[in-house]
Each structure stands twice: as structure tokens, then as C-alpha cells.
Design a protein around this motif. Structure first.
Motif, PDB file in Angstrom:
ATOM      1  N   VAL A   1       2.943   3.618 -10.485  1.00  0.00           N
ATOM      2  CA  VAL A   1       2.162   4.557 -11.290  1.00  0.00           C
ATOM      3  C   VAL A   1       2.069   3.969 -12.695  1.00  0.00           C
ATOM      4  O   VAL A   1       3.067   3.469 -13.214  1.00  0.00           O
ATOM      5  N   ASP A   2       0.892   3.989 -13.316  1.00  0.00           N
ATOM      6  CA  ASP A   2       0.819   3.629 -14.730  1.00  0.00           C
ATOM      7  C   ASP A   2       0.348   4.841 -15.521  1.00  0.00           C
ATOM      8  O   ASP A   2       0.357   5.949 -14.990  1.00  0.00           O
ATOM      9  N   GLU A   3      -0.106   4.635 -16.760  1.00  0.00           N
ATOM     10  CA  GLU A   3      -0.389   5.825 -17.573  1.00  0.00           C
ATOM     11  C   GLU A   3      -1.567   6.658 -17.061  1.00  0.00           C
ATOM     12  O   GLU A   3      -1.735   7.796 -17.488  1.00  0.00           O
ATOM     13  N   THR A   4      -2.360   6.142 -16.111  1.00  0.00           N
ATOM     14  CA  THR A   4      -3.390   7.010 -15.515  1.00  0.00           C
ATOM     15  C   THR A   4      -3.140   7.223 -14.018  1.00  0.00           C
ATOM     16  O   THR A   4      -4.067   7.381 -13.235  1.00  0.00           O
ATOM     17  N   GLY A   5      -1.871   7.300 -13.681  1.00  0.00           N
ATOM     18  CA  GLY A   5      -1.525   7.689 -12.308  1.00  0.00           C
ATOM     19  C   GLY A   5      -1.376   6.530 -11.338  1.00  0.00           C
ATOM     20  O   GLY A   5      -1.219   5.366 -11.743  1.00  0.00           O
ATOM     21  N   MET A   6      -1.432   6.857 -10.050  1.00  0.00           N
ATOM     22  CA  MET A   6      -1.202   5.847  -9.008  1.00  0.00           C
ATOM     23  C   MET A   6      -2.200   4.691  -9.115  1.00  0.00           C
ATOM     24  O   MET A   6      -3.401   4.922  -9.337  1.00  0.00           O
TER      25      MET A   6
END
Ligand SMILES: Cc1ncc(COP(=O)(O)O)c(C=O)c1O
Length: 506
Positions: free
Chosen positions: A240-245
Motif C-alpha cells: 500500500v502506498d499513500e493512495t492505497g493498494m
């Protein structure tokens, strides 16, 4: 002769020979029939008691087998010299219960974090580890009124068994939430569950075989991991990064392997607080359609937004019913009444119903009606408007305290909703070691490793900001920071160069 005083009850369900045996045994144990005493011959006792001789023979045989009497040649039947061993004479060994438990796949993750049922018993510990709302803001009076009115007006029906799929008006209300968002949904596509955790358990029971492959996020909800581990499929995680999966990585996987389902918490994720962007939501749905994969959308937090309204749920955007949606009142109202819901295609609901019936017949009748009344009276929206402001403030207070106390040792995100700050320790510190220190300072949080399949999030941790009283937040973070400083001292780290060289979080 005491044997003549034996009383028989011909109407009793206990056979006569056992009644006789038990009464003689009692006389022996009380020493009324002492060691060596001769018992009456069977024929004579049968005559006295008015029963068949074979009844007395059976009674004596039982006593013989248990060692209370013996037959001696020339002396007839006598009470044994040495009474047979009683329970108290045994060297009793307690049962080792683990030998009796059926096989259950090990959850295989040790955590210093205590089980939640003990959480509220230790008052001196400040908990930054829980995942519940602040009890101070539970709509207690509203529920008190609604429940007494329901009991008064609807009477005993409220305490009666009801349908497995759940109370119709509540299912209609939930379906209407989706209809309002443009996703045509009928009450027949809704199943009421006893919390969304149960919903996920029912789905795992219904859909998963041990040879299956399930995709989760990294990090992901620890309850979901526990449920999937127990069901036995292989679990693969997608970062996951700062905008989700990272759906590009998912695409790569789907093109190579057959995946049974994708589990995601796309909105204010637990633990990372991230929101899957609209473009990724659309991409994820496209992948689900292309590769014929169901998506399980676990969505307890989306109504708890503190800045922008998050994008529509995957379920609301879903054109082909690939999404199975899990909802709950646990985070938006309170967790104790255990009401959640599954929204899915009708064949899925139909398949889930017998499993639900097996587990608990149906969810609590009175509570389902109470939640329906609460929503129907427009109280939920008012409550949400209130708590959004409260939790936003608590989040900001927590962040302000962290900035003040320990910003050189830890990084955190600022989630736009939900309950958690997802934090990364600097300088190679480990959150399990930190939790040990934290217990001495009487504060707790959750270690990051239990949110990942590989338990590879050792420098991460989750801080909750919803539960603590506003007045305790600073004290909680102070204690946390003390533990952190002690740990840093022990590790002899802290050169400013080392500290500032960490990667951005998530
Ligand atoms: C993502 C997620 N799903 C489900 C749950 C549990 O919800 P419920 O109380 O309805 O079982 C939680 C609670 O921690 C959660 O974070």
C-alpha cells in the motif's frame, strides 16, 4: 439389619438393581456395614425386598465389580476388608486441555499487545492500541429510549427468533444507502451479520478452500489475517502506498496466477489510514472484471472523514457485482451490539445464509430493530456530523503531542479519516522492543508486524486517536515518548544524520 431398610421406588427411572446397589454402597461407605460383615443371601434379601432374586444377584455383581464386596467360600458375600479407592485416593492429574482441542491452524503471530477483553480492566494503562470509538460519545440516551419503546410497543416479538438474513427494514435502509449513491441494490442483496468480523468469517467459510490464493494489502487488518489464516489459503500481499493498494503490482500477479479473492480496506485503511484513489478504484474493478476475481471490500471507516469526502465505495462503483461489501456500526456508533452487514450478489447471499444459520441462527432481533429505528429517525447522520469534528480534533491533538515530544524519533501520517496514525520508528528501532518499554510507562499501542503476512513491519506501529479522552491524549503521548527515549538510549543511536535518513512513510 440395615439391609432390610433399603427403600425402593418402583416408579423411578433408575432400575431396581441399581437402587439396591447404590444404597448398599452407601451403607458400606458410612461404615454402617463394616468390613467383613456378611450380606444377606440373595434369596433372602429378594424375599424381604419383594423383588426377583436375579435383581439382587445383579446388584451384588455390580458391588463385586467395584470391589465393595467379595464372595467367600463357606461365608457367603462379605463387605471387603479394604474399601476400594475413592477419588481422593487417586493421585489426580489435571487435564491438559491442549491435548483435547481439535486442530486449528495456528495464528502464528505473537504479540505483546493484550487481548482486547482485558483492555478495559487495567485502568492505569493508557491505551493508544484499541480500535473503538470514544464511549463518552455513544448515543446512549437515544438507544435507551429506542430500546424501551421497541419492547413496549412490539413486545415479545423483539425477544423472538427472526429471519436468518436479518430484519427487513434494516436491510432496506442499507440497500437504500447504495441506491442513493447510484448503485441499484435490493434488500435481497443484504445479509445482516453479528459485526463485520463475522461477515468476513462467513465469507471465508463459504468461499475459501485451503488450496486457494487470497490477496491482501500490506499492511492489512489483523482480524482479516487471522480469519484467512484459519481458513488455510495461501495469502499474498500487495503493498500500500499513500493512495492505497498498488494495483499495478496486483495486475502483474493476476496475469500470472489464479487468485480466489482480493481483500481490501480501501477507505481510511486499518492500519495505514490511506484512501484508495478514484483512479485506482476504477482500475481495481477493471482488473476484477478482466480476471474474474471477487473483491471483498471491508468498509468500517468511510463515513468518518475529517477533510474531504472520500471517493465512492468500490461497491457503489461496481457495475457487475464483483464486489462483496462488508459494513458495520462498530466504528460509526459503538461496537458492543455487534451488528454489521454484507452486501453482495444474490447467489452469494443465498450461499451465505445456511452458514450464518449454523453459526448463530440470526443476529440479535432487538438490536437490529434498534439500529433501524436509529437510522430511520435521522439520528445517524447527526451523530456522524458530531463525531467527525471530535475525532478530527483528537487526531490533531495526538499529532501535536507527537510533534512536541518525539518528532526526532518517529514519523507518522495525517489520515483524512478513520481512527489511526500509522507510524514508522526512525534509526532502526523495533516496535516490539518499544512495546516492552511502553508497558513500564503504562501506555500501549499495536506493533506493526501483526498487520503483515510476513511480519516484516518491525519498525512500524499503530496509534489510535479515537478512544482516549481529550484530556489524556497528551499524557498518553508523553508516556509513549518516554518509552521511546529509553529505547533509543538502550540502542545507543541518535546521530542526527542517521535519524534524518529514513524513507518517506508508507
Ligand atoms: C477493517 C476492519 N474490519 C472490521 C473490523 C471489525 O468490525 P466489527 O466490530 O463490526 O466486527 C475492524 C475493527 O477493528 C476493522 O478495522
Amino acid at each position: 439389619m440395615p439391609l432390610t431398610e433399603i427403600h425402593l421406588d418402583p416408579k423411578s427411572r433408575i432400575p431396581l438393581y441399581l437402587q439396591i446397589k447404590e444404597q448398599i454402597k452407601d451403607l458400606i461407605l458410612k461404615d454402617i456395614l463394616p468390613e467383613g460383615k456378611r450380606l444377606l443371601p440373595t434369596r433372602e434379601l429378594a424375599r424381604i425386598l419383594g423383588v426377583n432374586r436375579s435383581t439382587i444377584v445383579s446388584a451384588y455383581n455390580e458391588l463385586l465389580a467395584e470391589g465393595f464386596i467379595e464372595s467367600r467360600v463357606g461365608r457367603g458375600t462379605v463387605v471387603m476388608k479394604k474399601k476400594p479407592a475413592q477419588e481422593s485416593d487417586y493421585n489426580y492429574e489435571p487435564l491438559n486441555w491442549s491435548e483435547f482441542f481439535a486442530y486449528f491452524p495456528k495464528t502464528n503471530h505473537y504479540s505483546l499487545y493484550r487481548d482486547s477483553d482485558s483492555l478495559f480492566t487495567q485502568e492505569d494503562i493508557i491505551s493508544l492500541g484499541t480500535g473503538v470509538p470514544d464511549p463518552k460519545y455513544y448515543p446512549f440516551n437515544d438507544f435507551q429510549k429506542i430500546i424501551s419503546k421497541l419492547l413496549k410497543e412490539k413486545g415479545r416479538i423483539m425477544l423472538q427468533l427472526s429471519s436468518v438474513e436479518g430484519c427487513y427494514p434494516l436491510r432496506e435502509t442499507i440497500a437504500d444507502w447504495f441506491n442513493f449513491e447510484g448503485k441499484s441494490t435490493s434488500p435481497g442483496e443484504v445479509l445482516i451479520t453479528s459485526g463485520s468480523n463475522q461477515g468476513l468469517y462467513l465469507l471465508a467459510e463459504t468461499l475459501l478452500n485451503p488450496e486457494d490464493l487470497v490477496v491482501v494489502e500490506n499492511p492489512t487488518s489483523m482480524n482479516a489475517l487471522r480469519i484467512f489464516r484459519a481458513a488455510g489459503p495461501k495469502i499474498i500481499d500487495i503493498p500500500v502506498d499513500e493512495t492505497g493498494m498498488k494495483v499495478d503490482i496486483l495486475e502483474n500477479l493476476l496475469s500470472r496466477q489464479r487468485v480466489k479473492m482480493v481483500y481490501t480496506v480501501p477507505t481510511f485503511q486499518n492500519p495505514s489510514g490511506t484512501v484508495l484513489s478514484l483512479s485506482r478504484r476504477k482500475k481495481l474493478l477493471d482488473l476484477a472484471y478482466k480476471y474474474h476475481v471477487p473483491i471483498i471490500e471491508d468498509d468500517p471507516y468511510s463515513k468518518l472523514y475529517y477533510e474531504r469526502i472520500p471517493p465512492l465505495s468500490l461497491k457503489a462503483l461496481d457495475k457487475h457485482n464483483n464486489v462483496i461489501y462488508l459494513g458495520t456500526f462498530s466504528k460509526i456508533l459503538f461496537p458492543g451490539l455487534r451488528i454489521g452487514w454484507i452486501v453482495a450478489a444474490k447467489p452469494v447471499i443465498k450461499q451465505l445464509m445456511p452458514v450464518k444459520r449454523l453459526v448463530d441462527l440470526h443476529s440479535n432481533t432487538l438490536e437490529q430493530h434498534a439500529f433501524y429505528e436509529y437510522c430511520n429517525q435521522g439520528l445517524l447522520e447527526k451523530h456522524l456530523q458530531k463525531v467527525r469534528k471530535i475525532y478530527a480534533k483528537k487526531r490533531d491533538l495526538t499529532i501535536a503531542a507527537l510533534k512536541k515530544c518525539c518528532s526526532n524519533l518517529i514519523d507518522w501520517n495525517k489520515p483524512e479519516g478513520g481512527y489511526y496514525l500509522w507510524c514508522q520508528l526512525r534509526g532502526g528501532l523495533n516496535s516490539t522492543d518499544l512495546l516492552r518499554e511502553a508497558f513500564y510507562e503504562k501506555v500501549e499501542f499495536i506493533e506493526g508486524k501483526i498487520f503483515s503476512t510476513k511480519e516484516d513491519r518491525e519498525e512500524w506501529l499503530r496509534l489510535n486517536f479515537s478512544y482516549l479522552d481529550e484530556d489524556l491524549i497528551e499524557e498518553g503521548i508523553n508516556r509513549f515518548s518516554k518509552a521511546l527515549c529509553k529505547l533509543r538510549k538502550r540502542h545507543k543511536i541518535g546521530s542526527s544524520k542517521e535519524v534524518s535518513s529514513v524513507k518517506p512513510i508508507i
